[in-house]
Scaffold this active site. Structure first.
Site, PDB file in Angstrom:
ATOM      1  N   LYS A  79       1.316  -0.520   7.277  1.00 57.04           N
ATOM      2  CA  LYS A  79       0.416  -0.571   6.313  1.00 57.04           C
ATOM      3  C   LYS A  79      -0.486  -1.973   6.738  1.00 57.04           C
ATOM      4  O   LYS A  79       0.205  -2.828   6.877  1.00 57.04           O
ATOM      5  CB  LYS A  79       1.221  -0.429   4.958  1.00 57.04           C
ATOM      6  CG  LYS A  79       0.169  -0.764   3.698  1.00 57.04           C
ATOM      7  CD  LYS A  79       1.121  -0.688   2.454  1.00 57.04           C
ATOM      8  CE  LYS A  79       0.234  -0.438   1.194  1.00 57.04           C
ATOM      9  NZ  LYS A  79       1.182  -0.335  -0.185  1.00 57.04           N
ATOM     10  N   SER A 154       0.084   3.199  -3.223  1.00 62.50           N
ATOM     11  CA  SER A 154      -0.755   2.701  -2.357  1.00 62.50           C
ATOM     12  C   SER A 154      -0.650   2.783  -0.907  1.00 62.50           C
ATOM     13  O   SER A 154      -1.542   2.670  -0.112  1.00 62.50           O
ATOM     14  CB  SER A 154      -1.165   1.067  -2.616  1.00 62.50           C
ATOM     15  OG  SER A 154      -0.072   0.236  -2.257  1.00 62.50           O
ATOM     16  N   SER A 178       4.781   2.466  -4.669  1.00 68.96           N
ATOM     17  CA  SER A 178       3.904   2.320  -3.592  1.00 68.96           C
ATOM     18  C   SER A 178       4.194   3.117  -2.292  1.00 68.96           C
ATOM     19  O   SER A 178       3.379   3.444  -1.572  1.00 68.96           O
ATOM     20  CB  SER A 178       3.043   1.056  -3.273  1.00 68.96           C
ATOM     21  OG  SER A 178       2.235   0.849  -4.259  1.00 68.96           O
TER      22      SER A 178
END
Length: 494
Positions: A79, A154, A178
């Site tokens: 990420k 996210s 997330s």
């Protein structure tokens, strides 16, 4: 090689048996990214040259007969809020456009120690604030099961990369769901470990008492393997626990006979989609058939977790993001009069609307006159919720719920309805508020979209999560179903 169905642990066996080279694996995954990522938008950066160079180096180690690491030759996506040396770390924000990390996060150090290879950095909601990856300031990401729908957030890019065969494993962050929510939406396995199990060193902070780095994989064994590789104490993160890390991937068992599993009634009330409810109830029956003792329970204060979470998370975000001021590093406005103007305009222009909304909320609840009414009360509620969860975990080995109240929603469906977006995290935020571990695994399909089952347990009992999840997975086929990304009958507007 079928990149859609082969697992990381099988890939490693193939490498060990010299059925395939690391370079062949790397090229296959890069070809897959070239093939589908124009539609999906999982990646913000792909390290093609570095990946191939590292793959060739690892192949030489094989030829020399050297000992292979646990993640040897496995392509892993990261990420874009977790630092990888000499790669961008933008948090999908205009504020950090062009920023290159000078060092590795602790989890990346561990991946490299175990000889995994980093394929690239994945898209996300800006500064990890969002539940759909629509808040990225860089690009739009799409769900591989339906290109008209969001992948969740996210860590949406990380979930896409695994679900679509663009990476074997992925690392994300989970502040309020997330990792688990996009794992549910994309039909993969996602773990938020106990707060303190994995070092946060090198991850850009959002909510420091809530953030946790976690793992995303195609099945439970892969998730367990990556988790054991990146867990452990780190002196650079004082919140990490000085505890031995179990060999999660070696202790998996389908046998859960006698295990006590609680079903909190508050997680099955108003707002839960009927078809999602049915899928989760059917999953519970599978666990019962496998020998688990199922009993309804109650965690009444859990309904206050979402409100407490958004107050605490926003307060911590307003403090953590103060460092992005247009002066020390990051985006700087070109139209300013003085130093104060630089700060004001750089943040106004460099930060997106959701990030600014949470900074404003956080600053408000921390301000004089409102601190006691909001922030202090939220902390008290958090403590009470934690106490209830600790009590319930004394009675049960694990508790089970839906991961999300719905399947993946359509792009733009909730973007303007902030409360509707926030409610998609209603079942996931309690694990962050309390710090307990939680995992999402695929447990069904509703109208062609994956459904996630959430399993929670007590502090540092990830081994229980993995065993319950593995028992279910070995009795069902949901984890092996993959999306047909090549369908051309959808008008997804690209």
């Amino acid at each position: 090689m079928n990149y859609m169905t082969i697992t990381a642990h099988k890939l490693k066996d193939m490498i060990k048996n010299r059925e395939i080279s690391v370079e062949e694996i790397a090229r296959t995954y890069l070809d897959r990214v070239d093939e589908v990522d124009g539609k999906l938008g999982a990646y913000l950066y792909v390290a093609s040259e570095g990946l191939l160079q590292k793959a060739k180096e690892l192949d030489k180690k094989i030829s020399r007969g050297e000992i292979l690491g646990k993640l040897f030759g496995i392509p892993i996506s990261v990420k874009d809020n977790i630092s990888v040396e000499n790669m961008q770390n933008t948090c999908a924000s205009r504020m950090l456009t062009g920023y290159i990390s000078p060092y590795d996060a602790h989890v990346v150090e561990k991946i490299k120690f175990h000889q995994g290879i980093i394929i690239g950095k994945t898209n996300m909601d800006e500064f990890a604030m969002g539940s759909s990856t629509e808040n990225s300031s860089i690009k739009l990401s799409r769900n591989p099961w339906d290109l008209n729908r969001v992948p969740g957030g996210s860590s949406g890019g990380s979930a896409i990369s695994v679900a679509a065969g663009e990476a074997a494993l992925s690392i994300g962050t989970d502040t309020g769901g997330s990792i688990r929510q996009p794992a549910s939406f994309c039909g993969v396995v996602g773990l938020k470990p106990t707060y303190g199990r994995i070092s946060r060193y090198g991850a850009v902070a959002f909510g420091s008492t809530l953030d946790q780095i976690g793992t995303i994989a195609a099945d439970v064994e892969d998730c367990a393997l990556l988790t054991e590789c990146i867990s452990g104490m780190d002196k650079r993160d004082f919140t990490t626990a000085d505890m031995e890390v179990p060999k999660y991937s070696k202790s998996l068992s389908k046998d859960i006979k006698g295990m006590r599993i609680g079903i909190p009634k508050e997680y099955f009330g108003e707002g839960l989609n009927d078809k999602v409810r049915k899928s989760v109830e059917e999953a519970i029956l599978v666990l019962k058939e496998n020998g688990a003792q199922i009993k309804e329970c109650s965690i009444p204060l859990s309904e206050y977790a979402l409100a407490a979470y958004y107050i605490i998370a926003s307060a911590e975000a307003s403090s953590n993001l103060a460092r992005f001021d247009g002066i020390r590093y990051g985006y700087r406005s070109k139209n300013f009069k003085d130093a104060v103007d630089i700060y004001f305009k750089s943040r106004s222009e460099g930060l997106g609307s959701e990030v600014k909304r949470r900074i404003v909320l956080g600053t408000y609840v921390l301000s004089e006159g409102y601190y006691d009414d909001y922030y202090k009360k939220a902390l008290k509620v958090r403590k009470l919720i934690r106490n209830q969860f600790e009590d319930i975990m004394k009675e049960f080995h694990a508790i089970i719920s839906p991961t999300c109240p719905t399947t993946a929603f359509k792009i733009d469906e909730k973007k303007e309805d902030v409360m509707a977006m926030y409610l998609s995290d209603i079942y996931t935020v309690p694990a962050n508020i309390t710090g307990i571990p939680a995992i999402s695994i695929p447990c069904g399909m509703v109208d062609g979209l994956p459904v996630g089952l959430q399993i929670m347990s007590g502090y540092f009992r990830e081994n229980i999560l993995f065993n319950v999840a593995y028992s279910f997975e070995q009795s069902t086929k949901w984890h092996s179903i993959t999306p047909d990304i090549q369908k051309e009958d959808r008008n997804y507007g690209i």
